[in-house]
Design a protein around this motif. Structure first.
Motif, PDB file in Angstrom:
ATOM      1  N   LEU A 272      12.194  13.268  13.882  1.00 56.55           N
ATOM      2  CA  LEU A 272      12.021  14.235  12.800  1.00 56.55           C
ATOM      3  C   LEU A 272      11.629  13.537  11.513  1.00 56.55           C
ATOM      4  CD1 LEU A 272      15.430  16.059  13.314  1.00 56.55           C
ATOM      5  CD2 LEU A 272      13.192  17.108  13.725  1.00 56.55           C
ATOM      6  N   MET A 273      10.843  14.230  10.704  1.00 57.81           N
ATOM      7  CA  MET A 273      10.628  13.806   9.326  1.00 57.81           C
ATOM      8  C   MET A 273      11.256  14.886   8.457  1.00 57.81           C
ATOM      9  SD  MET A 273       9.076  11.382   7.505  1.00 57.81           S
ATOM     10  CE  MET A 273       7.447  10.770   7.913  1.00 57.81           C
ATOM     11  N   ILE A 274      12.187  14.495   7.600  1.00 63.42           N
ATOM     12  CA  ILE A 274      12.801  15.484   6.715  1.00 63.42           C
ATOM     13  C   ILE A 274      11.953  15.522   5.442  1.00 63.42           C
ATOM     14  CG2 ILE A 274      14.920  16.214   5.564  1.00 63.42           C
ATOM     15  CD1 ILE A 274      16.427  14.522   7.624  1.00 63.42           C
ATOM     16  N   THR A 275      11.025  16.447   5.404  1.00 59.61           N
ATOM     17  CA  THR A 275      10.080  16.531   4.276  1.00 59.61           C
ATOM     18  C   THR A 275      10.669  17.432   3.192  1.00 59.61           C
ATOM     19  OG1 THR A 275       8.916  18.540   4.936  1.00 59.61           O
ATOM     20  CG2 THR A 275       8.225  16.495   6.011  1.00 59.61           C
ATOM     21  N   LYS A 276       9.987  17.504   2.061  1.00 59.69           N
ATOM     22  CA  LYS A 276      10.503  18.370   0.997  1.00 59.69           C
ATOM     23  C   LYS A 276      10.376  19.843   1.392  1.00 59.69           C
ATOM     24  CE  LYS A 276       6.326  18.283  -1.955  1.00 59.69           C
ATOM     25  NZ  LYS A 276       5.536  18.854  -0.869  1.00 59.69           N
ATOM     26  N   ASP A 277       9.537  20.137   2.373  1.00 60.93           N
ATOM     27  CA  ASP A 277       9.431  21.511   2.880  1.00 60.93           C
ATOM     28  C   ASP A 277      10.327  21.763   4.086  1.00 60.93           C
ATOM     29  OD1 ASP A 277       7.373  21.905   1.013  1.00 60.93           O
ATOM     30  OD2 ASP A 277       5.917  21.034   2.413  1.00 60.93           O
ATOM     31  N   GLY A 278      11.235  20.817   4.345  1.00 60.29           N
ATOM     32  CA  GLY A 278      12.145  20.993   5.480  1.00 60.29           C
ATOM     33  C   GLY A 278      11.808  20.038   6.614  1.00 60.29           C
ATOM     34  N   PRO A 279      12.669  19.997   7.631  1.00 62.07           N
ATOM     35  CA  PRO A 279      12.458  19.075   8.749  1.00 62.07           C
ATOM     36  C   PRO A 279      11.248  19.479   9.595  1.00 62.07           C
ATOM     37  CG  PRO A 279      14.719  19.922   8.696  1.00 62.07           C
ATOM     38  CD  PRO A 279      13.938  20.746   7.735  1.00 62.07           C
ATOM     39  N   LYS A 280      10.468  18.486  10.004  1.00 62.25           N
ATOM     40  CA  LYS A 280       9.329  18.733  10.896  1.00 62.25           C
ATOM     41  C   LYS A 280       9.338  17.696  12.010  1.00 62.25           C
ATOM     42  CE  LYS A 280       6.416  20.760   7.365  1.00 62.25           C
ATOM     43  NZ  LYS A 280       5.112  20.775   6.709  1.00 62.25           N
ATOM     44  N   VAL A 281       8.805  18.086  13.161  1.00 65.48           N
ATOM     45  CA  VAL A 281       8.804  17.174  14.321  1.00 65.48           C
ATOM     46  C   VAL A 281       7.657  16.167  14.199  1.00 65.48           C
ATOM     47  CG1 VAL A 281       8.567  17.014  16.824  1.00 65.48           C
ATOM     48  CG2 VAL A 281       9.824  18.934  15.806  1.00 65.48           C
ATOM     49  N   LEU A 282       8.005  14.878  14.301  1.00 68.61           N
ATOM     50  CA  LEU A 282       7.005  13.805  14.349  1.00 68.61           C
ATOM     51  C   LEU A 282       6.517  13.625  15.778  1.00 68.61           C
ATOM     52  CD1 LEU A 282       8.626  10.940  12.278  1.00 68.61           C
ATOM     53  CD2 LEU A 282       6.339  11.857  11.895  1.00 68.61           C
ATOM     54  N   GLU A 283       7.475  13.616  16.690  1.00 66.62           N
ATOM     55  CA  GLU A 283       7.140  13.385  18.096  1.00 66.62           C
ATOM     56  C   GLU A 283       8.343  13.746  18.953  1.00 66.62           C
ATOM     57  OE1 GLU A 283       7.019   9.403  19.540  1.00 66.62           O
ATOM     58  OE2 GLU A 283       8.719   8.775  18.350  1.00 66.62           O
ATOM     59  N   TYR A 284       8.054  13.941  20.236  1.00 69.99           N
ATOM     60  CA  TYR A 284       9.124  14.059  21.229  1.00 69.99           C
ATOM     61  C   TYR A 284       9.016  12.874  22.182  1.00 69.99           C
ATOM     62  CZ  TYR A 284       9.319  19.139  20.193  1.00 69.99           C
ATOM     63  OH  TYR A 284       9.436  20.378  19.610  1.00 69.99           O
ATOM     64  N   ASN A 285      10.163  12.404  22.665  1.00 64.91           N
ATOM     65  CA  ASN A 285      10.175  11.437  23.764  1.00 64.91           C
ATOM     66  C   ASN A 285      11.042  12.007  24.869  1.00 64.91           C
ATOM     67  OD1 ASN A 285       8.604   9.429  22.436  1.00 64.91           O
ATOM     68  ND2 ASN A 285      10.391   8.888  21.234  1.00 64.91           N
ATOM     69  N   CYS A 286      10.776  11.570  26.099  1.00 65.61           N
ATOM     70  CA  CYS A 286      11.419  12.211  27.248  1.00 65.61           C
ATOM     71  C   CYS A 286      12.616  11.407  27.771  1.00 65.61           C
ATOM     72  CB  CYS A 286      10.392  12.435  28.348  1.00 65.61           C
ATOM     73  SG  CYS A 286       9.677  10.937  29.026  1.00 65.61           S
ATOM     74  N   ARG A 287      13.298  10.659  26.879  1.00 64.46           N
ATOM     75  CA  ARG A 287      14.322   9.696  27.319  1.00 64.46           C
ATOM     76  C   ARG A 287      15.135   9.281  26.095  1.00 64.46           C
ATOM     77  NH1 ARG A 287      12.135   6.140  23.912  1.00 64.46           N
ATOM     78  NH2 ARG A 287       9.926   6.474  23.665  1.00 64.46           N
ATOM     79  N   PHE A 288      16.184   8.497  26.324  1.00 64.23           N
ATOM     80  CA  PHE A 288      16.936   7.950  25.198  1.00 64.23           C
ATOM     81  C   PHE A 288      16.015   7.061  24.360  1.00 64.23           C
ATOM     82  CE2 PHE A 288      20.530   8.493  28.148  1.00 64.23           C
ATOM     83  CZ  PHE A 288      21.525   8.961  27.302  1.00 64.23           C
ATOM     84  N   GLY A 289      16.273   6.943  23.072  1.00 64.51           N
ATOM     85  CA  GLY A 289      15.534   6.003  22.233  1.00 64.51           C
ATOM     86  C   GLY A 289      16.051   4.589  22.448  1.00 64.51           C
ATOM     87  N   ASP A 290      15.179   3.658  22.176  1.00 61.84           N
ATOM     88  CA  ASP A 290      15.533   2.248  22.240  1.00 61.84           C
ATOM     89  C   ASP A 290      15.050   1.627  20.945  1.00 61.84           C
ATOM     90  OD1 ASP A 290      15.906  -0.414  22.839  1.00 61.84           O
ATOM     91  OD2 ASP A 290      14.958  -0.329  24.808  1.00 61.84           O
ATOM     92  N   PRO A 291      15.901   1.261  20.014  1.00 63.94           N
ATOM     93  CA  PRO A 291      17.335   1.008  20.094  1.00 63.94           C
ATOM     94  C   PRO A 291      18.262   2.109  19.568  1.00 63.94           C
ATOM     95  CG  PRO A 291      16.438  -0.139  18.181  1.00 63.94           C
ATOM     96  CD  PRO A 291      15.337   0.713  18.745  1.00 63.94           C
ATOM     97  N   GLU A 292      17.867   3.387  19.673  1.00 61.12           N
ATOM     98  CA  GLU A 292      18.812   4.440  19.271  1.00 61.12           C
ATOM     99  C   GLU A 292      20.012   4.516  20.223  1.00 61.12           C
ATOM    100  OE1 GLU A 292      15.558   4.763  19.097  1.00 61.12           O
ATOM    101  OE2 GLU A 292      14.964   5.927  17.346  1.00 61.12           O
ATOM    102  N   ALA A 293      19.750   4.374  21.527  1.00 65.78           N
ATOM    103  CA  ALA A 293      20.853   4.456  22.500  1.00 65.78           C
ATOM    104  C   ALA A 293      21.947   3.429  22.182  1.00 65.78           C
ATOM    105  CB  ALA A 293      20.324   4.216  23.914  1.00 65.78           C
ATOM    106  N   GLN A 294      21.538   2.298  21.617  1.00 65.03           N
ATOM    107  CA  GLN A 294      22.483   1.209  21.368  1.00 65.03           C
ATOM    108  C   GLN A 294      23.448   1.516  20.212  1.00 65.03           C
ATOM    109  OE1 GLN A 294      19.287   0.993  22.352  1.00 65.03           O
ATOM    110  NE2 GLN A 294      18.632  -1.110  22.674  1.00 65.03           N
ATOM    111  N   VAL A 295      23.155   2.534  19.399  1.00 58.91           N
ATOM    112  CA  VAL A 295      24.127   2.944  18.370  1.00 58.91           C
ATOM    113  C   VAL A 295      24.757   4.300  18.675  1.00 58.91           C
ATOM    114  CG1 VAL A 295      23.335   1.567  16.400  1.00 58.91           C
ATOM    115  CG2 VAL A 295      22.200   3.747  16.886  1.00 58.91           C
ATOM    116  N   VAL A 296      24.086   5.094  19.502  1.00 59.70           N
ATOM    117  CA  VAL A 296      24.593   6.443  19.799  1.00 59.70           C
ATOM    118  C   VAL A 296      25.618   6.391  20.938  1.00 59.70           C
ATOM    119  CG1 VAL A 296      23.922   8.703  20.713  1.00 59.70           C
ATOM    120  CG2 VAL A 296      22.580   7.658  18.877  1.00 59.70           C
TER     121      VAL A 296
END
Ligand code: AMP
Ligand code: GLY
Length: 423
Positions: A272-296
């Motif tokens: 997500l990008m939290i823009t001044k007009d509200g949150p918008k989707v940057l991209e979708y991925n079909c799996r855990f993030g790397d290195p997001e999984a390592q903190v989540v």
């Protein structure tokens, strides 16, 4: 039960660590795995794209559940291959993994179902793309349609750069066939947040938020990488932002996929990008993030097997996801030169300090066992994660722990989580 994990990076190490905590699990295999995953799993030398060998292995060993960590096999249809053999598998089918596999698909999906995202056009013809640029405003973002290891995105500040970019993607095919189709989209500014969610085809349950640092160098300079570090939760992902996303992004995405005849089961990663007009989707991925999984995952209280089984069985509505009320920071230790060129094979020392130290984790990304010990075997080598009561403490702990590790050409960013000082 017996579990097979497919993949070999830091994300799969975090998944293996989480699976190993489950009381339900007696034995874990990982294909192909790495030197860190070996602590919890028997690693088998089968590549993530060798579907026939993977399914044959799962049948031979009587695997009860296979978890696919990586995008390539998911986009290539590994889940369909397992299901065709009557094997239980966690991840989206090919017709749903396309949400990551084709950016043109995901943009059209968002447009059709009014899910907020950057304005865009898709192109299959280079001349048309160049003509479009004549009336566009800058900066502008060019994206190769298919999988490109997170590197198929070009942010162009001038018309000249953008024209060069179109050529790089569509003519020179720098990202291969991923560049047969291209998305040109509006440049957005704001805070980036990654939100991972479990999905069962109709219900979606979000995990705690995280933020990645994609650029190679401090101050968000240098080339895009697979990710140089993360923190969780994001202080910019406020309750208000979350409410908006729940209402206008997450459930609408799952409903849209179901309506398209592509029910989404597995982990959905929304960038997500939290823009001044509200949150918008940057991209979708079909799996855990790397290195997001390592903190989540280290902050998740649930038994991951319970949650994954609920996803597969279509009863995720029975699950209440719970996360610790603390924070985690992951600092990636890379080989100097990543993401362009780097050497491999350096002995790593200091790994033992992480053993049994509560709240500290050393997730292996590119390592292997050699006669001389565990050696570096990739651009991103390790992800050092530490927890703390809050983000500042977690960051201090993670940077302290990053100093426990030594190997030649060790490189890291020194400003992972610096953004939290501005929150
Ligand atoms: P993606 O692979 O689509 O997430 O893009 C990689 C990175 O490029 C993102 O994490 C953003 O930092 C940046 N990016 C992608 N799309 C845009 C956009 N429309 N506006 C600004 N930055 C973007
Ligand atoms: N960290 C970004 C990704 O996994 O795609």
């Amino acid at each position: 039960m017996k579990v097979l994990i497919v993949g070999s990076g830091g994300r799969e190490h975090a998944i293996a660590w989480s699976v190993a905590k489950s009381d339900k699990v007696d034995k874990i295999y990982c294909a192909p795995g790495n030197a860190g995953i070996e602590e919890y799993a028997e690693c088998v030398p089968i590549g993530a794209m060798e579907f026939d060998r993977l399914t044959a292995f799962a049948k031979e060993k009587g695997i009860d559940l296979t978890i696919i960590g990586m995008d390539d096999p998911l986009v290539g249809g590994v889940v369909d291959a397992f299901e065709a053999e009557g094997l239980k598998v966690f991840g989206p089918r090919k017709n749903a993994a396309i949400i990551e596999g084709s950016k043109a698909f995901s943009k059209d999906l968002m447009k059709k179902y009014n899910i907020p995202t950057a304005a865009y056009e898709n192109f299959t013809d280079q001349e048309e793309a160049l003509r479009y640029l004549e009336t566009a405003s800058f900066p502008i973002v060019l994206k190769a349609d298919g999988l490109a290891l997170g590197k198929g995105v070009l942010i162009c500040n001038t018309p000249e750069e953008a024209r060069e970019g179109v050529k790089t993607i569509m003519e020179e095919k720098k990202f291969g066939d991923a560049g047969n189709t291209m998305v040109i989209e509006e440049f957005m500014t704001g805070r980036e947040v990654s939100v991972l969610a479990f999905c069962d085809g109709k219900t979606i349950r979000c995990m705690t938020s995280a933020q990645d640092h994609k650029r190679a160098k401090d101050g968000d300079q240098g080339l895009n990488t697979g990710g140089m570090g993360t923190f969780s939760p994001s202080p910019f992902y406020t309750a208000e932002v979350e409410d908006f996303c729940e209402k206008y992004i997450y459930q609408p995405t799952i409903d849209a996929m179901a309506a398209e005849g592509r029910p989404y089961t597995g982990v959905l990663f929304t960038g997500l990008m939290i823009t001044k007009d509200g949150p918008k989707v940057l991209e979708y991925n079909c799996r855990f993030g790397d290195p997001e999984a390592q903190v989540v995952l280290p902050r998740m209280k649930n038994d991951i097997i319970d949650v994954m089984e609920a996803c597969i069985e279509g009863r995720l509505d029975e699950i209440n996801l719970e996360f610790e009320d603390n924070a985690a920071v992951c600092v990636v230790l890379a080989s100097d030169g990543y993401p362009v060129s780097y050497e491999k094979g350096f002995v790593i020392s200091g790994l033992d300090r992480f053993k049994e130290k509560e709240g500290y984790y050393c997730f292996h990304a590119g390592t292997k066992s050699a006669p001389e010990g565990i050696v570096t075997n990739g651009g991103r080598v390790l992800g050092v994660t530490a927890k703390g009561d809050d983000l500042k403490e977690a960051r201090k702990n993670a940077y302290e722990a990053a100093e426990w590790i030594h190997f030649d050409n060790k490189y890291m960013r020194h400003d992972i989580g610096k953004a939290i000082d501005e929150a």
